[in-house]
Design a protein around this motif. Structure first.
Motif, PDB file in Angstrom:
ATOM      1  N   ARG A  20       1.048  -1.227  -0.070  1.00  0.00           N
ATOM      2  CA  ARG A  20      -0.082  -0.235  -0.099  1.00  0.00           C
ATOM      3  C   ARG A  20       1.064   1.237   0.162  1.00  0.00           C
ATOM      4  O   ARG A  20       0.476   2.301  -0.864  1.00  0.00           O
ATOM      5  CB  ARG A  20      -0.944  -0.077   1.114  1.00  0.00           C
ATOM      6  N   PHE A  76      -7.440   7.668  -2.201  1.00  0.00           N
ATOM      7  CA  PHE A  76      -6.638   6.551  -1.910  1.00  0.00           C
ATOM      8  C   PHE A  76      -5.470   7.069  -0.958  1.00  0.00           C
ATOM      9  O   PHE A  76      -5.226   6.390  -0.045  1.00  0.00           O
ATOM     10  CB  PHE A  76      -6.181   6.064  -3.071  1.00  0.00           C
ATOM     11  N   LEU A  79      -6.501   7.535   2.567  1.00  0.00           N
ATOM     12  CA  LEU A  79      -6.721   6.416   3.164  1.00  0.00           C
ATOM     13  C   LEU A  79      -8.443   6.351   3.525  1.00  0.00           C
ATOM     14  O   LEU A  79      -9.054   5.701   4.441  1.00  0.00           O
ATOM     15  CB  LEU A  79      -5.985   6.064   4.495  1.00  0.00           C
ATOM     16  N   THR A  81     -10.207   5.444   1.139  1.00  0.00           N
ATOM     17  CA  THR A  81     -10.890   4.369   0.334  1.00  0.00           C
ATOM     18  C   THR A  81      -9.787   3.466   0.082  1.00  0.00           C
ATOM     19  O   THR A  81      -8.511   3.877   0.282  1.00  0.00           O
ATOM     20  CB  THR A  81     -11.465   4.591  -0.953  1.00  0.00           C
ATOM     21  N   ASP A  82     -10.057   2.246   0.057  1.00  0.00           N
ATOM     22  CA  ASP A  82      -8.959   0.993  -0.483  1.00  0.00           C
ATOM     23  C   ASP A  82      -8.902   0.587  -1.770  1.00  0.00           C
ATOM     24  O   ASP A  82      -8.143   0.117  -2.265  1.00  0.00           O
ATOM     25  CB  ASP A  82      -9.366  -0.335   0.570  1.00  0.00           C
ATOM     26  N   TYR A  84      -7.924   1.119  -5.381  1.00  0.00           N
ATOM     27  CA  TYR A  84      -6.909   1.590  -6.399  1.00  0.00           C
ATOM     28  C   TYR A  84      -7.336   2.348  -7.311  1.00  0.00           C
ATOM     29  O   TYR A  84      -8.273   1.992  -7.860  1.00  0.00           O
ATOM     30  CB  TYR A  84      -5.800   0.492  -6.448  1.00  0.00           C
TER      31      TYR A  84
END
Length: 104
Positions: A20, A76, A79, A81-82, A84
């Protein structure tokens, strides 16, 4: 010395956390380049306004699309949203719903 509990050790050693972080760095550079492109669009739009008296409709649509993309990258990176951003997912077609929700 401070003891590190097992949860912190797991996060530190987690390959997904490091992956990440790598993608956050990559998308940070992509966002910077995209902002540069938006600056160029702004310059061309101003020139179009000077010459024709109106904005270039194709550049308006492209600029809006890039703004949506930067929004997805920022979501993104912060953080929120996860998911991509593009190219690891589809290009954002819909307008984002900007909202402010205070968190405690």
């Amino acid at each position: 010395m401070r003891e590190i509990n097992s949860t912190e050790k797991k996060n530190w050693l987690s390959a997904s956390t490091w992956l990440r972080g790598l993608f956050m760095l990559l998308f940070g550079f992509i966002a910077g380049f995209t902002r540069f492109i938006i600056t160029l669009i702004a310059v061309f739009q101003f020139i179009s306004l000077l010459v024709t008296g109106r904005a270039n409709t194709h550049l308006k649509g492209f600029g809006e699309s890039l703004n949506n993309y930067i929004y997805h990258i920022n979501q993104f990176l912060t953080l929120n949203t996860d998911k991509y951003p593009f190219p690891l997912s589809s290009w954002p077609e819909e307008k984002p719903h900007y909202r402010y929700t205070p968190r405690d």
